[in-house]
Scaffold this motif. Structure first.
Motif, PDB file in Angstrom:
ATOM      1  N   LYS A  61       0.838  -1.205   0.000  1.00  0.00           N
ATOM      2  CA  LYS A  61       0.000   0.000   0.000  1.00  0.00           C
ATOM      3  C   LYS A  61       0.874   1.258   0.000  1.00  0.00           C
ATOM      4  O   LYS A  61       0.616   2.213  -0.727  1.00  0.00           O
ATOM      5  N   GLN A  62       1.943   1.239   0.789  1.00  0.00           N
ATOM      6  CA  GLN A  62       2.862   2.369   0.837  1.00  0.00           C
ATOM      7  C   GLN A  62       3.644   2.493  -0.472  1.00  0.00           C
ATOM      8  O   GLN A  62       3.913   3.601  -0.931  1.00  0.00           O
ATOM      9  N   VAL A  63       4.015   1.359  -1.054  1.00  0.00           N
ATOM     10  CA  VAL A  63       4.707   1.355  -2.345  1.00  0.00           C
ATOM     11  C   VAL A  63       3.834   2.035  -3.392  1.00  0.00           C
ATOM     12  O   VAL A  63       4.296   2.888  -4.158  1.00  0.00           O
ATOM     13  N   ASN A  64       2.550   1.678  -3.422  1.00  0.00           N
ATOM     14  CA  ASN A  64       1.624   2.293  -4.379  1.00  0.00           C
ATOM     15  C   ASN A  64       1.483   3.793  -4.133  1.00  0.00           C
ATOM     16  O   ASN A  64       1.390   4.578  -5.076  1.00  0.00           O
ATOM     17  N   LEU A  65       1.476   4.194  -2.865  1.00  0.00           N
ATOM     18  CA  LEU A  65       1.391   5.621  -2.542  1.00  0.00           C
ATOM     19  C   LEU A  65       2.642   6.358  -3.032  1.00  0.00           C
ATOM     20  O   LEU A  65       2.537   7.434  -3.624  1.00  0.00           O
TER      21      LEU A  65
END
Length: 193
Positions: A61-65
């Protein structure tokens, strides 16, 4: 450590807001057009595959952000520093294919985006902060990983966000965003992303 993180997360939830609590046009646009962008980008499948094979210190999720932030802001030069060098390089290169991405610091260069990756200590983060402060120009963005990972990191985050040259910070619990925008008054946001 786990108990500390739970306590920190509950405090974060209590203080956090969504876009409706944001009165800065710059931050409002960043939150609504980037943080809350629900587009299912085809790059997400590449990032997911890379995330499984690499030892990223952050969630998918953080990677996508991070991908969306780089895609939205289109920084021309990026620097990745910290203990997990090159883990975010593929994220950044997918977000902005023409960006110059470095994991080596040269104090004579200016960067549009600096990512403090890995699980750094308070001392290490603050040393990087002081060393790289002269490389920051108006609209530079810094992204700090694991700002609530420990009491020391929370103390480092407080020092960074209260620095006189820092004008805007966004706490998303896992990632801290730091902006140097001379045209904007000093504000700190706690945003559920």
């Amino acid at each position: 450590m786990v108990l500390y993180s739970i306590k920190s997360y509950l405090k974060f939830l209590w203080n956090s807001k969504n876009q409706h609590g944001v009165h800065s046009p710059f931050v409002y646009n960043l939150v609504t057009k980037c943080f809350y962008d629900k587009t299912n980008y085809e790059e997400y499948s590449i990032l997911k595959s890379n995330h499984k094979s690499a030892n990223y210190p952050i969630s998918s999720k953080q990677v996508n952000l991070l991908f969306r932030v780089v895609q939205y802001l289109q920084p021309k030069s990026l620097l990745e520093i910290g203990s997990s060098l090159e883990s975010a390089t593929s994220v950044f290169s997918l977000g902005h294919k023409n960006a110059i991405i470095s994991s080596q610091n040269s104090s004579s260069e200016f960067y549009d985006l600096i990512y403090f990756g890995g699980n750094s200590s308070k001392k290490e983060i603050l040393e990087y902060f002081e060393m790289l402060l002269p490389t920051s120009i108006n609209n530079t963005i810094w992204i700090v990983n694991a700002i609530h990972g420990s009491k020391d990191m929370e103390e480092a985050w407080d020092i960074i966000k209260n620095h006189p040259k820092v004008t805007v910070t966004i706490d998303t619990f896992y990632l801290g965003f730091v902006f140097f925008r001379s045209e904007q008054k000093k504000e700190h946001f706690v945003i559920r992303a």
